[in-house]
Design an enzyme around this catalytic site. Structure first.
Site, PDB file in Angstrom:
ATOM      1  CG  ASP A  33      -1.757   1.264   1.268  1.00 21.69           C
ATOM      2  OD1 ASP A  33      -2.357   1.417   0.491  1.00 21.69           O
ATOM      3  OD2 ASP A  33      -1.671   2.019   2.317  1.00 21.69           O
ATOM      4  CD  GLU A  69      -3.348  -2.121  -1.285  1.00 19.45           C
ATOM      5  OE1 GLU A  69      -4.032  -1.175  -1.420  1.00 19.45           O
ATOM      6  OE2 GLU A  69      -3.589  -2.730  -0.385  1.00 19.45           O
TER       7      GLU A  69
END
Length: 284
Positions: free
Chosen positions: A56, A128
């Protein structure tokens, strides 16, 4: 070789084909495509949860860098809207599905036959996690190449003009008053493979609103939306006056907290200086 091991081997090979990259350490990629439901009873490192956290941040930095250089005429608000739009759960899940990630995610038995209730969030999380896996296996260049090939082509100047994500909208509203909102995860419900998250958004020490979602991001977004609905969009004079009063109160509390922290730091420095002076006097 067991059927489960054979299935994972095939999915690992397919994932590397999708990524157009061969891993030095394939176990990192296996973790990145493994849903938590497939690792019950095992350490968290065997699923995508930890990798998702790292990915992320890396993804955000890559997208911010791309937008910064692609649109030198945009201010911070426009760049933020582009970034938020690109890294949203909907955007990442869409890209991951188009790449074929739905076919390579390793689900546990508890997810089989249920229609894969968490597939949307799993696709977002795996994207991610894959970014993190590429970074760990070969550095930022590999992660950046993947993001540039799969996600950056969706970036456009129009994203800077689109209706804002609730989090960025709330941030812009509160920053007009000198406040930066913060988010806190306050509760997690359900088993690891079917979780619901509850988050609160704060202005200083004041809790503004809470939100619920299938992912942490969705919960934060819902909290921001609730805060916007509560404080910014009153339709009558009384509601608007109340919203303004609440914002002013939050602003005052944030300033009071900052002042208290500053005074505490000054007091600590004074005490340290006094102690040092006393020590020197005792030695003399």
């Amino acid at each position: 070789m067991s059927d489960i091991a054979e299935e994972r081997k095939k999915k690992l090979a397919r994932a590397q084909d999708i990524l157009e990259y061969r891993f030095e350490n394939p176990s990192i990629l296996l973790a990145a495509i493994t849903h938590p439901s497939a690792t019950e009873g095992k350490p968290v490192k065997f699923s995508y949860e930890r990798l998702e956290f790292l990915g992320d941040s890396i993804l955000g930095a890559i997208v911010a860098n791309e937008a910064f250089h692609a649109y030198p005429e945009l201010d911070e608000g426009g760049l933020t809207r582009i970034k938020v739009a690109l890294v949203s759960g909907t955007s990442l899940a869409s890209v991951a599905e188009r790449l074929g990630f739905a076919d390579v995610i390793v689900f546990g038995s508890s997810e089989r036959g249920t229609g894969r209730r968490g597939l949307h969030s799993a696709l977002e999380n795996v994207y991610e996690a894959v970014v993190a896996a590429l970074f760990l296996d070969s550095g930022i260049e590999a992660a950046q190449a993947f993001v540039s090939r799969t996600l950056i082509p969706k970036m456009s100047l129009d994203m800077a003009k689109e209706p804002e994500n609730p989090k960025s909208a709330l941030q812009e509203k509160l920053q007009e008053e000198g406040i930066t909102p913060t988010y806190k995860l306050v509760e997690t419900q359900g088993p690891p493979h079917d979780r619901t998250f509850i988050s609160q958004v704060f202005a200083g020490m004041k809790a503004l609103a809470s939100g619920m979602g299938r992912t942490k991001k969705e919960a934060e977004s819902q909290a921001a939306k609730a805060a916007l609905d509560k404080f910014d969009f009153g339709t009558d004079k009384d509601a608007k006056a109340k919203a303004k009063a609440e914002k002013n109160r939050a602003k005052a509390e944030a300033r009071a907290q900052a002042k208290a922290e500053k005074e505490a730091q000054a007091q600590a420095r004074a005490e340290a200086k006094a102690a040092e002076k006393a020590a020197r006097k005792a030695q003399g």
